[in-house]
Design a protein around this motif. Structure first.
Motif, PDB file in Angstrom:
ATOM      1  N   GLU A  74       0.841  -1.205   0.000  1.00  0.00           N
ATOM      2  CA  GLU A  74       0.000   0.000   0.000  1.00  0.00           C
ATOM      3  C   GLU A  74       0.872   1.250   0.000  1.00  0.00           C
ATOM      4  N   PHE A  75       1.930   1.219   0.812  1.00  0.00           N
ATOM      5  CA  PHE A  75       2.864   2.345   0.850  1.00  0.00           C
ATOM      6  C   PHE A  75       3.525   2.537  -0.505  1.00  0.00           C
ATOM      7  N   LEU A  76       3.999   1.447  -1.103  1.00  0.00           N
ATOM      8  CA  LEU A  76       4.668   1.532  -2.400  1.00  0.00           C
ATOM      9  C   LEU A  76       3.735   2.067  -3.480  1.00  0.00           C
ATOM     10  N   GLU A  77       2.495   1.620  -3.456  1.00  0.00           N
ATOM     11  CA  GLU A  77       1.534   2.109  -4.444  1.00  0.00           C
ATOM     12  C   GLU A  77       1.302   3.607  -4.283  1.00  0.00           C
ATOM     13  N   SER A  78       1.280   4.080  -3.040  1.00  0.00           N
ATOM     14  CA  SER A  78       1.067   5.512  -2.806  1.00  0.00           C
ATOM     15  C   SER A  78       2.265   6.344  -3.244  1.00  0.00           C
ATOM     16  N   MET A  79       3.422   5.699  -3.404  1.00  0.00           N
ATOM     17  CA  MET A  79       4.643   6.400  -3.798  1.00  0.00           C
ATOM     18  C   MET A  79       4.817   6.502  -5.314  1.00  0.00           C
ATOM     19  N   ARG A  80       3.927   5.880  -6.061  1.00  0.00           N
ATOM     20  CA  ARG A  80       4.083   5.895  -7.525  1.00  0.00           C
ATOM     21  C   ARG A  80       3.966   7.302  -8.104  1.00  0.00           C
ATOM     22  N   THR A  81       3.253   8.178  -7.422  1.00  0.00           N
ATOM     23  CA  THR A  81       3.072   9.540  -7.939  1.00  0.00           C
ATOM     24  C   THR A  81       3.582  10.597  -6.954  1.00  0.00           C
ATOM     25  N   ALA A  82       4.278  10.181  -5.894  1.00  0.00           N
ATOM     26  CA  ALA A  82       4.767  11.138  -4.888  1.00  0.00           C
ATOM     27  C   ALA A  82       5.932  11.953  -5.444  1.00  0.00           C
ATOM     28  N   LYS A  83       6.162  13.134  -4.855  1.00  0.00           N
ATOM     29  CA  LYS A  83       7.259  14.007  -5.254  1.00  0.00           C
ATOM     30  C   LYS A  83       8.273  14.075  -4.111  1.00  0.00           C
ATOM     31  N   PHE A  84       9.555  14.025  -4.476  1.00  0.00           N
ATOM     32  CA  PHE A  84      10.599  13.954  -3.459  1.00  0.00           C
ATOM     33  C   PHE A  84      11.643  15.059  -3.568  1.00  0.00           C
ATOM     34  N   GLY A  85      11.709  15.788  -4.667  1.00  0.00           N
ATOM     35  CA  GLY A  85      12.757  16.774  -4.865  1.00  0.00           C
ATOM     36  C   GLY A  85      13.962  16.172  -5.558  1.00  0.00           C
ATOM     37  N   ASP A  86      14.914  17.019  -5.960  1.00  0.00           N
ATOM     38  CA  ASP A  86      16.009  16.555  -6.819  1.00  0.00           C
ATOM     39  C   ASP A  86      17.326  16.283  -6.108  1.00  0.00           C
ATOM     40  N   ASP A  87      17.404  16.472  -4.797  1.00  0.00           N
ATOM     41  CA  ASP A  87      18.630  16.132  -4.083  1.00  0.00           C
ATOM     42  C   ASP A  87      18.583  14.665  -3.679  1.00  0.00           C
ATOM     43  N   GLU A  88      19.686  13.942  -3.934  1.00  0.00           N
ATOM     44  CA  GLU A  88      19.653  12.499  -3.714  1.00  0.00           C
ATOM     45  C   GLU A  88      19.643  12.126  -2.226  1.00  0.00           C
ATOM     46  N   PHE A  89      20.597  12.620  -1.472  1.00  0.00           N
ATOM     47  CA  PHE A  89      20.637  12.348  -0.034  1.00  0.00           C
ATOM     48  C   PHE A  89      20.510  10.860   0.306  1.00  0.00           C
ATOM     49  N   ILE A  90      21.229  10.028  -0.435  1.00  0.00           N
ATOM     50  CA  ILE A  90      21.204   8.587  -0.135  1.00  0.00           C
ATOM     51  C   ILE A  90      21.737   8.337   1.280  1.00  0.00           C
ATOM     52  N   TYR A  91      22.751   9.114   1.650  1.00  0.00           N
ATOM     53  CA  TYR A  91      23.382   8.948   2.963  1.00  0.00           C
ATOM     54  C   TYR A  91      22.353   9.073   4.083  1.00  0.00           C
ATOM     55  N   ASN A  92      21.514  10.096   4.016  1.00  0.00           N
ATOM     56  CA  ASN A  92      20.484  10.290   5.042  1.00  0.00           C
ATOM     57  C   ASN A  92      19.523   9.113   5.086  1.00  0.00           C
ATOM     58  N   ALA A  93      19.147   8.624   3.907  1.00  0.00           N
ATOM     59  CA  ALA A  93      18.209   7.500   3.851  1.00  0.00           C
ATOM     60  C   ALA A  93      18.838   6.235   4.422  1.00  0.00           C
ATOM     61  N   MET A  94      20.122   6.035   4.137  1.00  0.00           N
ATOM     62  CA  MET A  94      20.801   4.869   4.687  1.00  0.00           C
ATOM     63  C   MET A  94      20.797   4.905   6.213  1.00  0.00           C
ATOM     64  N   MET A  95      21.062   6.067   6.786  1.00  0.00           N
ATOM     65  CA  MET A  95      21.058   6.186   8.244  1.00  0.00           C
ATOM     66  C   MET A  95      19.656   5.962   8.803  1.00  0.00           C
ATOM     67  N   ALA A  96      18.640   6.457   8.095  1.00  0.00           N
ATOM     68  CA  ALA A  96      17.261   6.318   8.570  1.00  0.00           C
ATOM     69  C   ALA A  96      16.838   4.853   8.633  1.00  0.00           C
ATOM     70  N   LEU A  97      17.323   4.042   7.690  1.00  0.00           N
ATOM     71  CA  LEU A  97      16.937   2.632   7.660  1.00  0.00           C
ATOM     72  C   LEU A  97      17.872   1.748   8.478  1.00  0.00           C
ATOM     73  N   ASN A  98      18.959   2.312   8.983  1.00  0.00           N
ATOM     74  CA  ASN A  98      19.960   1.504   9.679  1.00  0.00           C
ATOM     75  C   ASN A  98      19.824   1.581  11.192  1.00  0.00           C
ATOM     76  N   SER A  99      18.623   1.716  11.694  1.00  0.00           N
ATOM     77  CA  SER A  99      18.423   1.730  13.142  1.00  0.00           C
ATOM     78  C   SER A  99      18.484   0.308  13.682  1.00  0.00           C
ATOM     79  N   GLY A 100      18.931   0.165  14.902  1.00  0.00           N
ATOM     80  CA  GLY A 100      19.049  -1.160  15.485  1.00  0.00           C
ATOM     81  C   GLY A 100      20.385  -1.792  15.153  1.00  0.00           C
ATOM     82  N   ALA A 101      20.634  -2.961  15.737  1.00  0.00           N
ATOM     83  CA  ALA A 101      21.953  -3.591  15.611  1.00  0.00           C
ATOM     84  C   ALA A 101      21.975  -4.752  14.626  1.00  0.00           C
ATOM     85  N   ALA A 102      20.863  -5.028  13.982  1.00  0.00           N
ATOM     86  CA  ALA A 102      20.796  -6.199  13.097  1.00  0.00           C
ATOM     87  C   ALA A 102      21.665  -6.016  11.862  1.00  0.00           C
ATOM     88  N   GLN A 103      22.170  -7.125  11.361  1.00  0.00           N
ATOM     89  CA  GLN A 103      22.934  -7.106  10.114  1.00  0.00           C
ATOM     90  C   GLN A 103      22.001  -6.705   8.972  1.00  0.00           C
TER      91      GLN A 103
END
Length: 218
Positions: A74-103
């Motif tokens: 459902e989330f992915l479907e809602s993202m098909r037409t979402a707008k995010f802007g033109d700055d990549e910021f992969i680094y920020n996204a990596m940190m956001a998903l890297n919470s916790g100690a799991a591999q």
């Protein structure tokens, strides 16, 4: 079980066309298909990187249960037409998903190249690679247009990840399934016709035997 993190490019270039779809559509299709094959004891997270990033479940990993996969779709479907802007910021996204100690292992879906237009871009790429190496996160990068540049190769190699070459869209899978179904239907039709012929022949024999009085045929 390691956490599989899916990161999709949310910048405007991701909406360029590729075959019968866009890079964004192709990336979303591939993630939805991948989630279908994950087991309930496996964990996943999903995020779109850009000036305004979007994260499923706030970036927190979830077990791949049918209920959670349905919510992710459902989330992915809602993202098909979402707008995010033109700055990549992969680094920020990596940190956001890297919470916790799991591999973890990250699968990054982007267009043909990861921008290195200026010094800031170069520094960001270095930060992303250093962060992934420090946290022992292999980066598997899917250039959705099919080609790959030196930056993508470097990011994958430096983090012991890889570059995914093959594009599989949901439409292609559906077309393949339809083709297989048509083959099965054709084979079934032949078998049904054979069975009908045998039944007709048997019925004719029974009628002939009934006419001679050798058997009773109501």
């Amino acid at each position: 079980q390691p956490v599989v993190g899916f990161l999709i490019d949310g910048t405007s270039s991701i909406d360029s066309r590729v075959e019968d779809t866009t890079y964004r559509e192709a990336g979303i299709d591939q993630i939805e298909l991948t989630l279908e094959f994950m087991k309930p004891d496996q964990k996943f997270s999903v995020g779109f990187f850009g000036t305004t990033p979007h994260y499923f479940n706030g970036g927190q990993a979830m077990n791949a249960t049918p209920e959670n996969i349905a919510k992710a779709n459902e989330f992915l479907e809602s993202m098909r037409t979402a707008k995010f802007g033109d700055d990549e910021f992969i680094y920020n996204a990596m940190m956001a998903l890297n919470s916790g100690a799991a591999q973890k292992a990250f699968f990054i879906f982007t267009d043909e190249d990861i921008s290195l237009d200026g010094k800031d871009d170069q520094e960001e790429i270095k930060d992303e690679v250093a962060y992934a190496k420090q946290n022992k996160i292999p980066l598997y990068i899917k250039p959705l247009g099919g080609s790959k540049d030196a930056t993508i190769e470097m990011m994958a190699k430096e983090t012991n990840g890889g570059v995914l070459d093959k594009t599989i869209t949901a439409k292609k899978v559906l077309d393949q399934l339809k083709s297989e179904l048509r083959k099965i239907e054709a084979e079934l039709k032949i078998e049904i016709e054979k069975a009908k012929k045998k039944m007709a022949e048997r019925l004719e024999r029974l009628k002939q035997q009934a006419a001679t009085g050798k058997i009773h045929c109501p």
